[in-house]
Design a protein around this motif. Sequence first.
Motif, PDB file in Angstrom:
ATOM      1  N   ASP A 299       0.814  -1.221   0.000  1.00 21.42           N
ATOM      2  CA  ASP A 299       0.000   0.000   0.000  1.00 21.42           C
ATOM      3  C   ASP A 299       0.849   1.274   0.000  1.00 21.42           C
ATOM      4  OD1 ASP A 299      -2.181   1.654  -0.006  1.00 21.42           O
ATOM      5  OD2 ASP A 299      -2.695   1.323   2.097  1.00 21.42           O
ATOM      6  N   ILE A 300       1.583   1.469  -1.064  1.00 19.06           N
ATOM      7  CA  ILE A 300       2.480   2.628  -1.170  1.00 19.06           C
ATOM      8  C   ILE A 300       1.731   3.943  -1.063  1.00 19.06           C
ATOM      9  CG2 ILE A 300       2.474   2.780  -3.702  1.00 19.06           C
ATOM     10  CD1 ILE A 300       5.508   3.357  -1.383  1.00 19.06           C
ATOM     11  N   SER A 301       0.478   3.991  -1.484  1.00 18.43           N
ATOM     12  CA  SER A 301      -0.269   5.249  -1.471  1.00 18.43           C
ATOM     13  C   SER A 301      -0.598   5.725  -0.057  1.00 18.43           C
ATOM     14  CB  SER A 301      -1.546   5.122  -2.303  1.00 18.43           C
ATOM     15  OG  SER A 301      -2.398   4.127  -1.773  1.00 18.43           O
ATOM     16  N   HIS A 302      -0.551   4.824   0.929  1.00 19.75           N
ATOM     17  CA  HIS A 302      -0.831   5.214   2.325  1.00 19.75           C
ATOM     18  C   HIS A 302       0.255   4.735   3.292  1.00 19.75           C
ATOM     19  CE1 HIS A 302      -4.880   5.512   0.526  1.00 19.75           C
ATOM     20  NE2 HIS A 302      -4.961   6.556   1.337  1.00 19.75           N
ATOM     21  N   ASN A 303       1.432   4.469   2.791  1.00 16.29           N
ATOM     22  CA  ASN A 303       2.508   3.932   3.626  1.00 16.29           C
ATOM     23  C   ASN A 303       3.263   5.077   4.297  1.00 16.29           C
ATOM     24  OD1 ASN A 303       5.021   2.727   4.489  1.00 16.29           O
ATOM     25  ND2 ASN A 303       4.449   0.956   3.237  1.00 16.29           N
ATOM     26  N   LYS A 304       3.218   5.125   5.608  1.00 14.07           N
ATOM     27  CA  LYS A 304       3.827   6.224   6.383  1.00 14.07           C
ATOM     28  C   LYS A 304       5.355   6.150   6.435  1.00 14.07           C
ATOM     29  CE  LYS A 304      -0.165   7.852   8.027  1.00 14.07           C
ATOM     30  NZ  LYS A 304      -0.877   8.553   7.040  1.00 14.07           N
ATOM     31  N   GLU A 305       5.945   5.043   5.999  1.00 12.78           N
ATOM     32  CA  GLU A 305       7.402   4.903   6.025  1.00 12.78           C
ATOM     33  C   GLU A 305       8.085   5.595   4.850  1.00 12.78           C
ATOM     34  OE1 GLU A 305       9.073   1.034   6.852  1.00 12.78           O
ATOM     35  OE2 GLU A 305       7.131   0.372   7.626  1.00 12.78           O
ATOM     36  N   TYR A 306       7.301   6.016   3.865  1.00 11.85           N
ATOM     37  CA  TYR A 306       7.872   6.594   2.655  1.00 11.85           C
ATOM     38  C   TYR A 306       7.295   7.975   2.391  1.00 11.85           C
ATOM     39  CZ  TYR A 306       9.761   1.984   1.901  1.00 11.85           C
ATOM     40  OH  TYR A 306      10.450   0.815   2.063  1.00 11.85           O
ATOM     41  N   GLY A 307       8.173   8.890   2.008  1.00 18.78           N
ATOM     42  CA  GLY A 307       7.760  10.239   1.663  1.00 18.78           C
ATOM     43  C   GLY A 307       7.790  10.420   0.155  1.00 18.78           C
ATOM     44  N   PHE A 308       6.934  11.295  -0.327  1.00 17.47           N
ATOM     45  CA  PHE A 308       6.826  11.548  -1.769  1.00 17.47           C
ATOM     46  C   PHE A 308       7.318  12.950  -2.089  1.00 17.47           C
ATOM     47  CE2 PHE A 308       4.051   8.041  -1.129  1.00 17.47           C
ATOM     48  CZ  PHE A 308       3.994   7.364  -2.329  1.00 17.47           C
ATOM     49  N   GLU A 309       8.028  13.060  -3.195  1.00 20.51           N
ATOM     50  CA  GLU A 309       8.506  14.343  -3.675  1.00 20.51           C
ATOM     51  C   GLU A 309       8.209  14.421  -5.171  1.00 20.51           C
ATOM     52  OE1 GLU A 309      12.801  16.610  -4.261  1.00 20.51           O
ATOM     53  OE2 GLU A 309      12.691  14.827  -3.011  1.00 20.51           O
ATOM     54  N   GLU A 310       7.441  15.424  -5.582  1.00 22.03           N
ATOM     55  CA  GLU A 310       7.102  15.545  -6.997  1.00 22.03           C
ATOM     56  C   GLU A 310       8.355  15.910  -7.779  1.00 22.03           C
ATOM     57  OE1 GLU A 310       3.614  17.475  -9.732  1.00 22.03           O
ATOM     58  OE2 GLU A 310       3.493  17.580  -7.563  1.00 22.03           O
ATOM     59  N   MET A 311       8.576  15.198  -8.897  1.00 17.26           N
ATOM     60  CA  MET A 311       9.831  15.360  -9.617  1.00 17.26           C
ATOM     61  C   MET A 311       9.689  15.910 -11.030  1.00 17.26           C
ATOM     62  SD  MET A 311      12.153  14.407  -7.502  1.00 17.26           S
ATOM     63  CE  MET A 311      13.550  14.328  -8.559  1.00 17.26           C
ATOM     64  N   SER A 312       8.504  15.876 -11.620  1.00 18.34           N
ATOM     65  CA  SER A 312       8.411  16.332 -13.008  1.00 18.34           C
ATOM     66  C   SER A 312       7.040  16.915 -13.283  1.00 18.34           C
ATOM     67  CB  SER A 312       8.696  15.178 -13.970  1.00 18.34           C
ATOM     68  OG  SER A 312       7.744  14.160 -13.817  1.00 18.34           O
ATOM     69  N   TRP A 313       6.947  17.608 -14.408  1.00 11.11           N
ATOM     70  CA  TRP A 313       5.725  18.248 -14.827  1.00 11.11           C
ATOM     71  C   TRP A 313       5.475  17.926 -16.286  1.00 11.11           C
ATOM     72  CZ3 TRP A 313       2.752  20.733 -11.316  1.00 11.11           C
ATOM     73  CH2 TRP A 313       3.359  21.090 -10.117  1.00 11.11           C
ATOM     74  N   LYS A 314       4.238  17.784 -16.640  1.00 13.01           N
ATOM     75  CA  LYS A 314       3.869  17.633 -18.040  1.00 13.01           C
ATOM     76  C   LYS A 314       3.496  19.020 -18.548  1.00 13.01           C
ATOM     77  CE  LYS A 314       0.599  15.467 -21.170  1.00 13.01           C
ATOM     78  NZ  LYS A 314      -0.570  14.583 -21.275  1.00 13.01           N
ATOM     79  N   ILE A 315       4.095  19.433 -19.645  1.00 15.44           N
ATOM     80  CA  ILE A 315       3.866  20.762 -20.217  1.00 15.44           C
ATOM     81  C   ILE A 315       3.208  20.586 -21.574  1.00 15.44           C
ATOM     82  CG2 ILE A 315       4.941  22.923 -20.912  1.00 15.44           C
ATOM     83  CD1 ILE A 315       5.353  22.208 -17.925  1.00 15.44           C
ATOM     84  N   THR A 316       2.089  21.277 -21.770  1.00 14.31           N
ATOM     85  CA  THR A 316       1.364  21.219 -23.036  1.00 14.31           C
ATOM     86  C   THR A 316       1.095  22.623 -23.516  1.00 14.31           C
ATOM     87  OG1 THR A 316       0.289  19.181 -22.302  1.00 14.31           O
ATOM     88  CG2 THR A 316      -0.696  20.326 -24.180  1.00 14.31           C
TER      89      THR A 316
END
Length: 183
Positions: A164-181
């Motif tokens: 359950d990576i989407s709710h796993n408290k042991e891991y932090g998320f950092e946004e790394m990229s953007w889609k440009i249109t």
Amino acid sequence: MWRSIKKKLNFEVTVSSIENINIGEIQTKELSLMYSYEDLKQEIKSSPIDYLELHKLQMKVGQLGEAYVYEQECKKLAGTKYISEIDESKASDPKNGYDILSFTREGEPLHIEVKATTGKEETFYLSNHEYQTAKKMKQTGMNYVIYFVKEVMSDNPKLTIIYDISHNKEYGFEEMSWKITKI
């Protein structure tokens, strides 16, 4: 060749034997190295990065991780009817959002996303598609797990299974990229 050089430079060359010395007894500063650590480090730093070759290497590391996980799943399911149902072909289609379809020993489907690294670091990259797939599967009661293989090139890779990576408290998320249109 030596004769022609000797004639051009107009000097005599004498050959003498080299004294047999135990290199362990010589001080480091006495050794003549072709390159020093600092020289090699500077050469690497100043060399351009070949991103295509780097990407190829990363792809091979990923494939190695997938092969390792596949073998681990086969070992886990040995003696069950589910061993023949493991599907590693999912990795060939990135639209799936996971790499291997396996099963628990009880027969529940297990959607595995494999992440692999040659090092010991605790960091990996998850695409937005993989993350959204994990969330959707969780919402519909399906099992989506990440098998994170560290030191994949070693004789003893380290496997971490992340539920359950989407709710796993042991891991932090950092946004790394953007889609440009263009609009």
